[in-house]
Design an enzyme around this catalytic site. Structure first.
Site, PDB file in Angstrom:
ATOM      1  N   ASP A   1      -6.216   4.438  -7.615  1.00 48.25           N
ATOM      2  CA  ASP A   1      -7.337   4.717  -8.522  1.00 48.25           C
ATOM      3  C   ASP A   1      -7.167   3.956  -9.838  1.00 48.25           C
ATOM      4  O   ASP A   1      -8.133   3.469 -10.430  1.00 48.25           O
ATOM      5  CB  ASP A   1      -7.402   6.232  -8.765  1.00 48.25           C
ATOM      6  CG  ASP A   1      -8.766   6.688  -9.248  1.00 48.25           C
ATOM      7  OD1 ASP A   1      -9.758   5.965  -9.036  1.00 48.25           O
ATOM      8  OD2 ASP A   1      -8.851   7.782  -9.833  1.00 48.25           O
TER       9      ASP A   1
ATOM     10  N   LYS B   1     -23.715   1.423  -9.283  1.00 51.18           N
ATOM     11  CA  LYS B   1     -22.591   1.597  -8.355  1.00 51.18           C
ATOM     12  C   LYS B   1     -21.779   0.311  -8.199  1.00 51.18           C
ATOM     13  O   LYS B   1     -22.332  -0.772  -8.136  1.00 51.18           O
ATOM     14  CB  LYS B   1     -23.110   2.027  -6.980  1.00 51.18           C
ATOM     15  CG  LYS B   1     -23.836   3.360  -7.005  1.00 51.18           C
ATOM     16  CD  LYS B   1     -24.219   3.832  -5.624  1.00 51.18           C
ATOM     17  CE  LYS B   1     -25.362   3.043  -5.041  1.00 51.18           C
ATOM     18  NZ  LYS B   1     -25.843   3.595  -3.766  1.00 51.18           N
TER      19      LYS B   1
HETATM   20  C1  LIG Z   1     -13.387   7.448 -18.423  1.00 51.72           C
HETATM   21  C2  LIG Z   1     -13.936   6.263 -19.095  1.00 51.72           C
HETATM   22  C3  LIG Z   1     -13.037   5.717 -20.147  1.00 51.72           C
HETATM   23  C4  LIG Z   1     -13.516   4.364 -20.467  1.00 51.72           C
HETATM   24  C5  LIG Z   1     -12.502   3.707 -21.276  1.00 51.72           C
HETATM   25  C6  LIG Z   1     -12.795   2.290 -21.315  1.00 51.72           C
HETATM   26  C7  LIG Z   1     -11.876   1.383 -21.141  1.00 51.72           C
HETATM   27  C8  LIG Z   1     -10.573   1.794 -20.724  1.00 51.72           C
HETATM   28  C9  LIG Z   1      -9.984   0.756 -19.936  1.00 51.72           C
HETATM   29  C10 LIG Z   1      -9.553   0.907 -18.717  1.00 51.72           C
HETATM   30  C11 LIG Z   1      -9.591   2.118 -17.935  1.00 51.72           C
HETATM   31  C12 LIG Z   1      -8.887   1.748 -16.777  1.00 51.72           C
HETATM   32  C13 LIG Z   1      -8.503   2.490 -15.812  1.00 51.72           C
HETATM   33  C14 LIG Z   1      -8.787   3.841 -15.569  1.00 51.72           C
HETATM   34  C15 LIG Z   1      -7.710   4.351 -14.747  1.00 51.72           C
HETATM   35  C16 LIG Z   1      -7.891   5.184 -13.775  1.00 51.72           C
HETATM   36  C17 LIG Z   1      -9.204   5.580 -13.293  1.00 51.72           C
HETATM   37  C18 LIG Z   1      -9.269   7.074 -13.239  1.00 51.72           C
HETATM   38  C19 LIG Z   1     -10.677   7.402 -12.861  1.00 51.72           C
HETATM   39  C20 LIG Z   1     -10.816   8.845 -12.711  1.00 51.72           C
HETATM   40  O1  LIG Z   1      -9.911   9.579 -12.553  1.00 51.72           O
HETATM   41  S1  LIG Z   1     -12.399   9.444 -12.776  1.00 51.72           S
HETATM   42  C21 LIG Z   1     -12.171  11.203 -12.563  1.00 51.72           C
HETATM   43  C22 LIG Z   1     -12.624  11.680 -11.225  1.00 51.72           C
HETATM   44  N1  LIG Z   1     -14.019  11.517 -11.080  1.00 51.72           N
HETATM   45  C23 LIG Z   1     -14.912  12.371 -11.578  1.00 51.72           C
HETATM   46  O2  LIG Z   1     -14.582  13.331 -12.219  1.00 51.72           O
HETATM   47  C24 LIG Z   1     -16.374  12.057 -11.308  1.00 51.72           C
HETATM   48  C25 LIG Z   1     -17.206  13.322 -11.273  1.00 51.72           C
HETATM   49  N2  LIG Z   1     -18.552  12.955 -10.881  1.00 51.72           N
HETATM   50  C26 LIG Z   1     -19.484  12.584 -11.794  1.00 51.72           C
HETATM   51  O3  LIG Z   1     -19.279  12.644 -12.979  1.00 51.72           O
HETATM   52  C27 LIG Z   1     -20.794  12.119 -11.249  1.00 51.72           C
HETATM   53  O4  LIG Z   1     -21.040  12.637 -10.000  1.00 51.72           O
HETATM   54  C28 LIG Z   1     -20.883  10.567 -11.195  1.00 51.72           C
HETATM   55  C29 LIG Z   1     -20.717   9.966 -12.601  1.00 51.72           C
HETATM   56  C30 LIG Z   1     -19.843   9.981 -10.243  1.00 51.72           C
HETATM   57  C31 LIG Z   1     -22.274  10.179 -10.694  1.00 51.72           C
HETATM   58  O5  LIG Z   1     -23.214  10.915 -11.393  1.00 51.72           O
HETATM   59  P1  LIG Z   1     -24.514  10.236 -12.050  1.00 51.72           P
HETATM   60  O6  LIG Z   1     -25.435  11.346 -12.432  1.00 51.72           O
HETATM   61  O7  LIG Z   1     -24.126   9.275 -13.101  1.00 51.72           O
HETATM   62  O8  LIG Z   1     -25.104   9.373 -10.911  1.00 51.72           O
HETATM   63  P2  LIG Z   1     -25.961   9.838  -9.660  1.00 51.72           P
HETATM   64  O9  LIG Z   1     -25.530  11.150  -9.145  1.00 51.72           O
HETATM   65  O10 LIG Z   1     -27.384   9.628 -10.015  1.00 51.72           O
HETATM   66  O11 LIG Z   1     -25.506   8.731  -8.586  1.00 51.72           O
HETATM   67  C32 LIG Z   1     -25.741   7.360  -8.826  1.00 51.72           C
HETATM   68  C33 LIG Z   1     -25.662   6.686  -7.470  1.00 51.72           C
HETATM   69  O12 LIG Z   1     -24.331   6.881  -6.932  1.00 51.72           O
HETATM   70  C34 LIG Z   1     -24.396   7.584  -5.685  1.00 51.72           C
HETATM   71  N3  LIG Z   1     -23.247   8.502  -5.614  1.00 51.72           N
HETATM   72  C35 LIG Z   1     -22.786   9.305  -6.587  1.00 51.72           C
HETATM   73  N4  LIG Z   1     -21.712   9.979  -6.171  1.00 51.72           N
HETATM   74  C36 LIG Z   1     -21.496   9.578  -4.905  1.00 51.72           C
HETATM   75  C37 LIG Z   1     -20.527   9.906  -3.951  1.00 51.72           C
HETATM   76  N5  LIG Z   1     -19.546  10.772  -4.229  1.00 51.72           N
HETATM   77  N6  LIG Z   1     -20.591   9.315  -2.747  1.00 51.72           N
HETATM   78  C38 LIG Z   1     -21.553   8.407  -2.470  1.00 51.72           C
HETATM   79  N7  LIG Z   1     -22.506   8.046  -3.349  1.00 51.72           N
HETATM   80  C39 LIG Z   1     -22.490   8.622  -4.536  1.00 51.72           C
HETATM   81  C40 LIG Z   1     -25.730   8.305  -5.715  1.00 51.72           C
HETATM   82  O13 LIG Z   1     -26.188   8.565  -4.403  1.00 51.72           O
HETATM   83  C41 LIG Z   1     -26.593   7.305  -6.440  1.00 51.72           C
HETATM   84  O14 LIG Z   1     -26.929   6.259  -5.545  1.00 51.72           O
HETATM   85  P3  LIG Z   1     -28.396   5.593  -5.561  1.00 51.72           P
HETATM   86  O15 LIG Z   1     -28.565   5.016  -6.939  1.00 51.72           O
HETATM   87  O16 LIG Z   1     -28.340   4.553  -4.511  1.00 51.72           O
HETATM   88  O17 LIG Z   1     -29.342   6.698  -5.281  1.00 51.72           O
END
Ligand SMILES: CCCCC/C=C\C/C=C\C/C=C\C/C=C\CCCC(=O)SCCNC(=O)CCNC(=O)[C@H](O)C(C)(C)COP(=O)(O)OP(=O)(O)OC[C@H]1O[C@@H](n2cnc3c(N)ncnc32)[C@H](O)[C@@H]1OP(=O)(O)O
Length: 249
Positions: A168, A214
């Site tokens: 991840d 996405k």
């Molecule tokens: C955290 C940001 C910090 C930024 C810092 C910036 C720089 C830092 C630099 C580097 C960072 C580097 C590395 C990071 C290191 C590790 C990474 C760790 C990442 C994590 O540890 S992260 C925690 C676990 N993660 C969650 O805690 C997510 C919980 N969740 C949600 O927050 C929502 O669920 C979300 C946002 C995912 C979507 O929500 P939403 O409302 O924005 O979007 P929506 O639902 O409309 O979906 C839009 C389109 O995605 C499709 N879609 C959505 N989900 C799907 C699924 N599961 N399967 C298949 N399709 C899916 C829909 O079907 C639609 O598709 P379509 O457009 O085609 O209809």
């Protein structure tokens, strides 16, 4: 272009009044993501520790792979000139933000103590030792990971959750570089061979497809010499606005 970091007053994020809150400004176009943590970190510490540099716990394979990629990185020479190179080492700090509400008021103590999961152990070599490199020409991200003794799952081998964490981290970084801030929506992992504790492995990720919000990424994890496949995985990341994440909306 660098990501702008806005010092906000405590009110908007419900942080203590006297505090200065730092948050990414989503209204600006996404910059190269790795200027942000550095900028953030320097707001809080005079000299933040970059965890992706070699330390005495790194074994020969970790060092070999580090040198292999680092020697191909662009850098500033002693004369102040920039030497070109296809790879860039990505620095890594143990915290991003001092205050984040996440929709709930978190105590000052929790905010103060929050640390990045993979960088939260002070005992060098005990957990996740890793360094990430990015090649913008080939759009490839590579992680070199040495698994410490506190990551045990099956006897003598690395826990599947720790393996998932590293995958991840690499693909999340790659997706962030490709699209700005993202969250993992879906992660599928095929575990092919266990990883002995202490071993160094190589992770390589590629962005397959971007579709609106996405981004689809794949990753394979092999032994350090590339001869054994440990995992292959696919993931979906979805773009978010960091301000929404912090404000809990
Ligand atoms: C955290 C940001 C910090 C930024 C810092 C910036 C720089 C830092 C630099 C580097 C960072 C580097 C590395 C990071 C290191 C590790 C990474 C760790 C990442 C994590 O540890 S992260 C925690 C676990 N993660 C969650 O805690 C997510 C919980 N969740 C949600 O927050 C929502 O669920 C979300 C946002 C995912 C979507 O929500 P939403 O409302 O924005 O979007 P929506 O639902 O409309 O979906 C839009 C389109 O995605 C499709 N879609 C959505 N989900 C799907 C699924 N599961 N399967 C298949 N399709 C899916 C829909 O079907 C639609 O598709 P379509 O457009 O085609 O209809």
């Amino acid at each position: 272009m660098t990501r702008s970091i806005l010092p906000l007053t405590g009110r908007s994020l419900r942080a203590p009044k006297s505090s200065c809150v730092f948050i990414y400004d989503d209204s600006k176009a996404p910059p190269p993501p790795f200027s942000a943590p550095q900028g953030l970190a320097s707001g809080f510490f005079s000299k933040p520790r970059d965890f992706s540099l070699p330390n005495s716990s790194w074994g020969p394979e970790m060092m070999r792979l580090y040198e292999q990629y680092n020697s191909q990185c662009g850098e500033e020479t002693e004369g102040g000139e920039n030497r070109e190179g296809p790879w860039k080492r990505l620095p890594s700090y143990n915290r991003f933000l001092k205050y984040a509400t996440g929709g709930v008021y978190l105590s000052r103590m929790i905010h103060k103590k929050a640390r990045l999961f993979t960088r939260n152990n002070r005992d060098q070599g005990a957990t996740f030792e890793y360094v990430l490199f990015f090649n913008s020409e080939e759009d490839k991200c590579v992680g070199v990971f040495q698994a410490g003794h506190l990551l045990e799952g099956p006897p003598g081998h690395v826990h599947g959750g720790a393996i998932a964490t590293m995958i991840d981290t690499v693909i999340g970084t790659h997706a962030t570089i490709a699209c700005g801030p993202v969250l993992t929506a879906n992660l599928n992992i095929n575990y092919r061979r266990p990883i002995p504790l202490g071993n160094t492995v190589l992770l390589e990720s590629s962005v397959d497809k971007k579709e609106g919000k996405k981004v689809f990424v794949t990753c394979k994890m092999t032994s350090s010499d590339g001869s054994k496949l440990h995992t292959d995985s696919t993931a979906l990341f979805v773009s978010i606005k960091v301000s929404q994440l912090l404000l809990g909306s």
